[in-house]
Design a protein around this motif. Sequence first.
Motif, PDB file in Angstrom:
ATOM      1  N   THR A  69     -14.584   7.134   4.562  1.00 35.78           N
ATOM      2  CA  THR A  69     -14.394   5.689   4.476  1.00 35.78           C
ATOM      3  C   THR A  69     -12.915   5.366   4.362  1.00 35.78           C
ATOM      4  OG1 THR A  69     -16.517   5.468   3.330  1.00 35.78           O
ATOM      5  CG2 THR A  69     -14.973   3.619   3.160  1.00 35.78           C
ATOM      6  N   LEU A  70     -12.454   4.406   5.148  1.00 37.80           N
ATOM      7  CA  LEU A  70     -11.063   3.962   5.031  1.00 37.80           C
ATOM      8  C   LEU A  70     -10.982   2.752   4.116  1.00 37.80           C
ATOM      9  CD1 LEU A  70     -10.722   5.648   7.802  1.00 37.80           C
ATOM     10  CD2 LEU A  70      -8.723   4.200   8.079  1.00 37.80           C
ATOM     11  N   ALA A  71      -9.889   2.617   3.397  1.00 34.83           N
ATOM     12  CA  ALA A  71      -9.668   1.429   2.573  1.00 34.83           C
ATOM     13  C   ALA A  71      -9.872   0.198   3.451  1.00 34.83           C
ATOM     14  CB  ALA A  71      -8.263   1.447   1.997  1.00 34.83           C
ATOM     15  N   SER A  72     -10.588  -0.777   2.928  1.00 34.32           N
ATOM     16  CA  SER A  72     -11.023  -1.917   3.730  1.00 34.32           C
ATOM     17  C   SER A  72      -9.876  -2.707   4.351  1.00 34.32           C
ATOM     18  CB  SER A  72     -11.900  -2.852   2.887  1.00 34.32           C
ATOM     19  OG  SER A  72     -11.201  -3.254   1.716  1.00 34.32           O
ATOM     20  N   GLU A  73      -8.690  -2.658   3.755  1.00 32.61           N
ATOM     21  CA  GLU A  73      -7.553  -3.417   4.273  1.00 32.61           C
ATOM     22  C   GLU A  73      -6.742  -2.654   5.317  1.00 32.61           C
ATOM     23  OE1 GLU A  73      -6.615  -6.652   3.597  1.00 32.61           O
ATOM     24  OE2 GLU A  73      -8.624  -6.678   2.685  1.00 32.61           O
ATOM     25  N   PHE A  74      -7.183  -1.459   5.674  1.00 34.40           N
ATOM     26  CA  PHE A  74      -6.395  -0.652   6.614  1.00 34.40           C
ATOM     27  C   PHE A  74      -6.086  -1.386   7.910  1.00 34.40           C
ATOM     28  CE2 PHE A  74      -6.610   2.041  10.430  1.00 34.40           C
ATOM     29  CZ  PHE A  74      -5.405   2.711  10.289  1.00 34.40           C
ATOM     30  N   ARG A  95       8.764  -2.618  -3.413  1.00 38.66           N
ATOM     31  CA  ARG A  95       8.016  -3.818  -3.036  1.00 38.66           C
ATOM     32  C   ARG A  95       6.886  -3.528  -2.053  1.00 38.66           C
ATOM     33  NH1 ARG A  95      11.975  -8.101  -0.911  1.00 38.66           N
ATOM     34  NH2 ARG A  95      12.944  -7.455  -2.868  1.00 38.66           N
ATOM     35  N   LEU A  96       7.109  -2.631  -1.093  1.00 39.70           N
ATOM     36  CA  LEU A  96       6.055  -2.321  -0.130  1.00 39.70           C
ATOM     37  C   LEU A  96       4.950  -1.484  -0.763  1.00 39.70           C
ATOM     38  CD1 LEU A  96       8.158  -1.564   3.089  1.00 39.70           C
ATOM     39  CD2 LEU A  96       6.771  -3.590   2.607  1.00 39.70           C
ATOM     40  N   LEU A  97       5.322  -0.589  -1.671  1.00 46.96           N
ATOM     41  CA  LEU A  97       4.317   0.212  -2.363  1.00 46.96           C
ATOM     42  C   LEU A  97       3.476  -0.655  -3.297  1.00 46.96           C
ATOM     43  CD1 LEU A  97       6.199   3.534  -3.248  1.00 46.96           C
ATOM     44  CD2 LEU A  97       4.510   3.133  -1.459  1.00 46.96           C
ATOM     45  N   LYS A 102      -1.731  -3.639  -4.246  1.00 48.85           N
ATOM     46  CA  LYS A 102      -2.524  -4.876  -4.349  1.00 48.85           C
ATOM     47  C   LYS A 102      -3.554  -4.956  -3.230  1.00 48.85           C
ATOM     48  CE  LYS A 102       1.075  -7.580  -6.672  1.00 48.85           C
ATOM     49  NZ  LYS A 102       2.040  -8.711  -6.542  1.00 48.85           N
ATOM     50  N   ALA A 103      -3.164  -4.553  -2.011  1.00 45.96           N
ATOM     51  CA  ALA A 103      -4.084  -4.604  -0.877  1.00 45.96           C
ATOM     52  C   ALA A 103      -5.266  -3.657  -1.083  1.00 45.96           C
ATOM     53  CB  ALA A 103      -3.336  -4.249   0.402  1.00 45.96           C
ATOM     54  N   TYR A 104      -5.013  -2.525  -1.748  1.00 48.34           N
ATOM     55  CA  TYR A 104      -6.050  -1.519  -1.952  1.00 48.34           C
ATOM     56  C   TYR A 104      -6.848  -1.732  -3.242  1.00 48.34           C
ATOM     57  CZ  TYR A 104      -3.958   1.556   1.668  1.00 48.34           C
ATOM     58  OH  TYR A 104      -3.500   2.106   2.832  1.00 48.34           O
ATOM     59  N   ALA A 128      -2.134   4.738  -8.828  1.00 46.67           N
ATOM     60  CA  ALA A 128      -2.765   5.126 -10.088  1.00 46.67           C
ATOM     61  C   ALA A 128      -2.307   4.225 -11.226  1.00 46.67           C
ATOM     62  CB  ALA A 128      -2.445   6.584 -10.403  1.00 46.67           C
ATOM     63  N   SER A 129      -1.012   3.909 -11.231  1.00 49.74           N
ATOM     64  CA  SER A 129      -0.468   3.043 -12.272  1.00 49.74           C
ATOM     65  C   SER A 129      -1.057   1.645 -12.183  1.00 49.74           C
ATOM     66  CB  SER A 129       1.060   2.983 -12.132  1.00 49.74           C
ATOM     67  OG  SER A 129       1.619   2.132 -13.088  1.00 49.74           O
ATOM     68  N   HIS A 130      -1.241   1.173 -10.961  1.00 48.16           N
ATOM     69  CA  HIS A 130      -1.763  -0.178 -10.732  1.00 48.16           C
ATOM     70  C   HIS A 130      -3.247  -0.275 -11.078  1.00 48.16           C
ATOM     71  CE1 HIS A 130      -1.497  -4.180  -8.893  1.00 48.16           C
ATOM     72  NE2 HIS A 130      -2.632  -3.926  -8.271  1.00 48.16           N
ATOM     73  N   SER A 131      -3.983   0.798 -10.812  1.00 51.87           N
ATOM     74  CA  SER A 131      -5.440   0.755 -10.983  1.00 51.87           C
ATOM     75  C   SER A 131      -5.930   1.365 -12.288  1.00 51.87           C
ATOM     76  CB  SER A 131      -6.109   1.497  -9.820  1.00 51.87           C
ATOM     77  OG  SER A 131      -5.769   2.878  -9.863  1.00 51.87           O
ATOM     78  N   GLY A 132      -5.076   2.168 -12.937  1.00 50.42           N
ATOM     79  CA  GLY A 132      -5.488   2.835 -14.165  1.00 50.42           C
ATOM     80  C   GLY A 132      -6.366   4.056 -13.933  1.00 50.42           C
ATOM     81  N   LYS A 133      -6.418   4.534 -12.696  1.00 53.01           N
ATOM     82  CA  LYS A 133      -7.252   5.691 -12.371  1.00 53.01           C
ATOM     83  C   LYS A 133      -6.532   7.004 -12.669  1.00 53.01           C
ATOM     84  CE  LYS A 133     -10.635   3.270 -10.642  1.00 53.01           C
ATOM     85  NZ  LYS A 133     -12.010   3.282 -11.201  1.00 53.01           N
TER      86      LYS A 133
END
Length: 416
Positions: A69-74, A95-97, A102-104, A128-133
């Motif tokens: 499965t690809l990330a839906s925003e790909f 900024r791009l990362l 956010k997109a993912y 990982a930092s953004h999602s806490g995973k």
Amino acid sequence: MRVGLVTFSLMNLREGGAERHVREFVNVAKNRFELVLFPTLNTYLQVENEEDKNALIKRAQELEKEGITLASEFYSLVDRSITRKERLLNFVDFRLLRELSKAYYSDLNKIDFLFSPNFISPDVVLLASHSGKGYGILINGYIAPLHMDPLSYSIYKFRIGQESFLSSLPKNLLISNYWAKAIKIMKNNPPKFVAGVNRVAIEGVIGKLPTNHVILDPGFAIDPSIIKYRSEAKDNYAIFAAARVEPSKGMLDLLRIMKLLKSADVKLKIMGRLKSDSSNFYRLAERYGVRDKIEYLGFLSGEEKYKVMSSARVMVYPSHDDTNALVVMESLAVGTPVVTYAIPGIKYVYDGVPGVTLVKEFNYDGMAKEINKIMHTQYSLNDEKLQKLLSHHSSWAKVVEQEVNLILKYMNESQK
């Protein structure tokens, strides 16, 4: 169990040895986990025209057919135009990362663990930092900015002929700062594990992270079926093989070595994708008087590749940038000895191995002498020590199973 793969390798339109490792991981892991692919920023940065975009979409569709499965925003992100200014500013503030994170985000919330199977950029750190995973990384190659300061790295790139010192230094200052910011985030939110294909891969800054460091053994493998191409009958030529024929793999070193072998009448065949400006390569070959001694075969694979490799008297491999050097093991497997630079990764794997001659990096004269010696010697690679080494590195399943077990172990710990 849903594992998010954060990688450029599966979408790389110009593949190399690390891509092979990632493919082998996916072949096994897709039967153990539900894989969700989060392409890294480099995936989108490689799109320079409509042809690249179409090739990337085709690659994505092939992966989806495999059940990945690809990330839906790909598909939306493929259409996103990225300016040169944004690329430069990303080195300063990510900024791009951050935009990618956010997109993912919605897809990240649905997975159990993040894994970067070829860690060459800090995307997984931001995700990982953004999602806490929880996350883990595998280092397949030598990440120069994590081992060298900007000045040393610029001198290195100039010395191997990759870039002028003056144009390289400003970029390397940016890159060094970029990685320093990423490492700071990693220290605050360390990966559950850092795996390396050998000890050299996890030295430097990465080796000081507060996490579990693991060395895979074996860290790579060859297809054991290639031994059927093994031959004692040799033609009178040397071979150089690499997925990418470029300065970091010793492209210009080859010409300097061949210049020293002019009087020895050594012929050289080159296999791989000639990435740099080929006109400059051939111009230098003309200047050294060795153009007629070099034959470029292009990128070969499978039977064609191994037949050429097995018929050569010697493999010349003056690479500056390798960890395991899969092609060296392949050459030994088909019965062709290797002369190579004693850079840390190669020395770690091949020091003392019969059939491998290690020469100090940039010692062109030493390389030429060893090549000439082998060209005039009847060589046989039947040593028991070598056979044990080949046997140890003959199963990708053994390599990948270590990675799968690491993910399972630390995924379970993350969920407690």
